[in-house]
Design an enzyme around this catalytic site. Structure first.
Site, PDB file in Angstrom:
ATOM      1  N   ARG A   1       7.480 -11.160   4.863  1.00 23.00           N
ATOM      2  CA  ARG A   1       7.000 -11.032   6.235  1.00 23.00           C
ATOM      3  C   ARG A   1       7.659 -12.081   7.110  1.00 23.00           C
ATOM      4  O   ARG A   1       7.873 -13.208   6.679  1.00 23.00           O
ATOM      5  CB  ARG A   1       5.479 -11.226   6.296  1.00 23.00           C
TER       6      ARG A   1
ATOM      7  N   GLN B   1       1.464 -10.935  -3.779  1.00 22.34           N
ATOM      8  CA  GLN B   1       0.024 -10.725  -3.700  1.00 22.34           C
ATOM      9  C   GLN B   1      -0.503 -10.184  -5.014  1.00 22.34           C
ATOM     10  O   GLN B   1       0.174  -9.385  -5.665  1.00 22.34           O
ATOM     11  CB  GLN B   1      -0.286  -9.694  -2.612  1.00 22.34           C
TER      12      GLN B   1
ATOM     13  N   HIS C   1      -5.109  -1.293  -5.059  1.00 16.92           N
ATOM     14  CA  HIS C   1      -5.639  -0.245  -4.190  1.00 16.92           C
ATOM     15  C   HIS C   1      -6.482   0.674  -5.029  1.00 16.92           C
ATOM     16  O   HIS C   1      -6.040   1.181  -6.053  1.00 16.92           O
ATOM     17  CB  HIS C   1      -4.496   0.506  -3.502  1.00 16.92           C
TER      18      HIS C   1
ATOM     19  N   LYS D   1     -12.982  -5.391   6.858  1.00 16.72           N
ATOM     20  CA  LYS D   1     -12.840  -6.061   5.563  1.00 16.72           C
ATOM     21  C   LYS D   1     -13.877  -7.140   5.369  1.00 16.72           C
ATOM     22  O   LYS D   1     -14.537  -7.566   6.317  1.00 16.72           O
ATOM     23  CB  LYS D   1     -11.434  -6.669   5.449  1.00 16.72           C
TER      24      LYS D   1
ATOM     25  N   HIS E   1      -8.269  -1.633  -0.161  1.00 17.41           N
ATOM     26  CA  HIS E   1      -7.226  -2.631  -0.419  1.00 17.41           C
ATOM     27  C   HIS E   1      -7.951  -3.915  -0.784  1.00 17.41           C
ATOM     28  O   HIS E   1      -8.919  -4.268  -0.126  1.00 17.41           O
ATOM     29  CB  HIS E   1      -6.406  -2.972   0.830  1.00 17.41           C
TER      30      HIS E   1
ATOM     31  N   ASP F   1      -2.357  -7.745  -5.655  1.00 23.04           N
ATOM     32  CA  ASP F   1      -2.810  -6.639  -4.825  1.00 23.04           C
ATOM     33  C   ASP F   1      -3.391  -5.517  -5.687  1.00 23.04           C
ATOM     34  O   ASP F   1      -3.036  -5.392  -6.850  1.00 23.04           O
ATOM     35  CB  ASP F   1      -1.597  -6.100  -4.059  1.00 23.04           C
TER      36      ASP F   1
ATOM     37  N   CYS G   1       0.791  -1.227   0.000  1.00 20.99           N
ATOM     38  CA  CYS G   1       0.000   0.000   0.000  1.00 20.99           C
ATOM     39  C   CYS G   1       0.826   1.281   0.000  1.00 20.99           C
ATOM     40  O   CYS G   1       0.510   2.192  -0.782  1.00 20.99           O
ATOM     41  CB  CYS G   1      -1.040   0.013   1.122  1.00 20.99           C
TER      42      CYS G   1
END
Length: 605
Positions: A329, A347, A351, A430, A476, A349, A300
């Site tokens: 991570r 990911q 946004h 979420k 997200h 991902d 992000c």
RNA sequence: GCUGCUGUAGCUCAGUGGUAGAGCACUUCCUUGGUAAGGAAGAGGCCAUGGGUUCAAUCCCCAUCAGCAGCUCCA
């Protein structure tokens, strides 16, 4: 995706002895299956006490597919001890079959457990809420503090098996002592038990780590470090196919692809709140010319940088940035698991920066994309609304607004939501999706998260139609979650039998004799030109051996060609998992697989 | 990270206090075979890594790394 493990995943770890099993199996017995299993866990405990005097007992509930009992024993158990315990269980069931219930006062119960040295049970007595009956269940000379209910007699017809041994913290708290947990299961009939054991065996056969090495899909390496996946060409092909599919679906829906750095200044993560709220998942900083940098755990902040790079008008919104973003991570060594739980992953991902007015329709748009993607793999799913966790940033009113928006977005799609209290991300609520795979197991993957906080922290804005600077909202979202976990799950979902469109190799070409190699090489060129992934098996050697290899590699189609085929421009087609072959003109075959591929058909039939 | 278990050839696994074997895979030769394993020969191992015990360690002990079954925690 979260693994709701079948091999004894804790369906409900209660503070009481209550059985919380879902009891999904058919109820063919005189008592619910969960009641039987709970009683069998008592039977097991009594057998353990007989064989290992001085054993102390924790909790022993029924769970989704069986039961367990937590025990404190002086010696570690081995697998062969399970057979011994099973024998003793059978003996006890025959000798003292009657289960009886007795109600005691709290003080009596405490005293009785203390007298027996059952320190965990003494603690358990105090966990029983005020006003609730305190009951003991007894068979023979063994008794247990237990809420019940139980079956009436242990000599009823049922089948059971003890499955495995593992460590488990007392009351699930890692600061407390670790007990030994024995998992087992029970059914009202031997047939049902056998069916369950066959299911467990099928899970073992489909394990992505096993298939990963058999099908040459991926490896991890001791010398490279745990939790880091190396994608071999076969799995690279699967991923490439998925990525192409995703890219098309995203572009079609107005997403734009961006690329952001893997390391950024630590300060950025301080602004974003990651350091404070997610710091224990992040790797240590390192210096570049005296300035501290970090490897990103999320994408992000990078996307915010792009948004911030210029002023935006309300006319620009919504802006949808997508990235296959690789993040790292920290995961404790004991949790790493094949491709499913790793330290570095990518990911899918995105946004979305939008105005408050656009929030609901954007959420609905994401839900639509989730549906399209999951449907392509034949997954059914359930959606969960996850609300404010304990560790969170942002005012409660902001959270309420976000939750309301998620609810309305789901309503627009007619998507029912289950509640996951306190399961939200630190920056916002979420909707998570749990999918059900072909073996009936549930996994968590897709997620849509509302975020009112990052826009605040990075002070991003847009110029609204009224000439005022306003704050955009960020959504997200990830559809697959991570490529590693999703594809690991796909391997097991399909058992290595990928749909044609994403199979590592789609067509195997096998000449009957070496002299037919030029013909199959010609076919290979035609198929490759059309972007099919072809296994050309033209090395010297016997046809039968190559057929075996192609079947073992789960290649969807085998084309076998000899004199007849070469002369007539045909191919003998043999499908994965079958022994029959059909001869058809090559062009006809080509048209057939093109249709299967382009429609992303799940089955090759 | 915690509890228990494991680490021998690319893979699956035997084995032993006196420095190693099988099957598959691999290489070469022979085999020209019509739908799941043709034959022969060969090559391949610092027995995970580092310490210790011992005349001697792949084997016993300790640590580290990695994996497995779980717990705890997560995409």
């Amino acid at each position: 995706m979260r693994r709701e493990g079948p091999a004894g995943g804790p369906a409900g770890e209660g503070l009481t002895m209550e059985a919380k099993a879902s009891g999904q199996a058919a109820q063919a017995g005189p008592f619910p299956l969960s009641t039987l299993r709970h009683s069998v866990s008592h039977l097991m405990a009594s057998a353990v006490e007989k064989l290992y005097p001085g054993a102390k007992f924790g909790f022993g509930p029924a769970i989704e597919h069986g039961f367990y009992y937590d025990l404190d024993l002086p010696e570690p158990l081995e697998d062969k001890d399970l057979r011994k315990i099973e024998k003793e269980m059978a003996r006890i069931a025959k000798r003292s079959p009657k289960l009886e219930c007795e109600t005691l006062t709290r003080e009596q119960a405490r005293e009785r457990m203390r007298a027996k040295g059952q320190s965990y049970k003494v603690e358990a007595v105090d966990l029983i809420p005020e006003g609730e009956a305190i009951t003991f269940y007894r068979h023979g000379d063994w008794e247990d503090l237990c809420e019940g209910p139980h079956i009436d007699r242990l000599d009823r017809n049922f089948a059971f098996k003890l499955l495995n041994i593992a460590g488990a913290y007392w009351r699930g708290d890692e600061k407390r002592p670790m007990l030994q947990r024995i998992y087992g299961t029970a059914f009202w009939s031997q047939e049902e038990l056998d069916k369950h054991l066959a299911w467990l065996e099928e899970i073992k056969q489909r394990d992505h780590r096993k298939l990963g090495s058999e099908l040459d899909l991926f490896t991890t390496h001791q010398e490279a470090g745990g939790g880091l996946v190396f994608w071999h060409p076969h799995l690279g092909a699967v991923r490439r196919a998925l990525e192409d599919f995703l890219a098309k679906e995203h572009t079609r829906r107005g997403y734009e692809f961006v690329y952001t750095p893997h390391v950024m200044r630590e300060q950025l993560f301080s602004i974003s709140g990651h350091l404070e709220n997610y710091g224990e998942m992040m790797y240590d900083s390192f210096g570049i010319e005296e300035v501290k940098y970090r490897i990103k755990p999320m994408n992000c902040p990078g996307h915010v940088m792009i948004y911030k790079s210029r002023a935006h008008s309300y006319r620009d919104l919504p802006i949808r940035f997508a990235e296959l973003g690789t993040v790292y991570r920290f995961e404790r060594s004991g949790v790493l698991h094949g491709m499913m739980r790793v330290r570095g992953f990518t990911q899918d991902d995105a946004h979305i920066f939008c105005t408050p007015d656009q929030l609901e329709s954007e959420i609905a748009g994401v839900l639509e994309l989730v549906h399209v993607v999951l449907e392509t793999f034949g997954y059914s799913y359930t959606a969960y609304l996850a609300t404010r966790p304990e560790k969170a940033i942002g005012e409660p009113e902001i959270w309420e607004r976000a939750i309301a928006a998620l609810k309305r977005g789901a309503a627009l799609r007619g998507l029912p939501l289950e509640l996951d209290e306190g399961g939200g991300a630190f920056y916002g609520p979420k909707i998570d999706f749990k999918i059900k795979d072909s073996l009936g197991r549930e996994w968590q993957m897709s997620t849509v998260q509302c975020d009112f906080n990052l826009p605040e922290r990075f002070d991003i804005h847009f110029m609204d139609s009224d000439g005022r600077q306003k704050r955009p909202i960020m959504i997200h979202r990830a559809i697959l979650g991570s490529m590693e976990r999703f594809i690991g799950g796909l391997i097991e979902h399909f058992g290595g039998k990928f749909p044609l469109w994403c199979a590592p190799k789609q067509v195997a070409l096998i000449p009957i004799r070496e002299e037919h190699a030029p013909y199959v090489r010609k076919l290979e060129a035609l198929l490759r030109e059309d972007l099919f992934r072809v296994a050309l098996m033209d090395s010297p050697g016997h046809m039968n051996n190559k057929i075996k290899d192609a079947q073992q590699l789960q290649i969807p189609f085998m084309l076998i060609a000899g004199d007849r085929e070469a002369a007539e421009n045909t191919v003998a087609v043999r499908k994965r998992g079958t022994r029959e072959q059909v001869v058809m003109p090559f062009d006809e075959f080509h048209a057939l697989i093109r249709k299967l591929r382009d429609s992303r058909a799940i089955s090759i039939d």
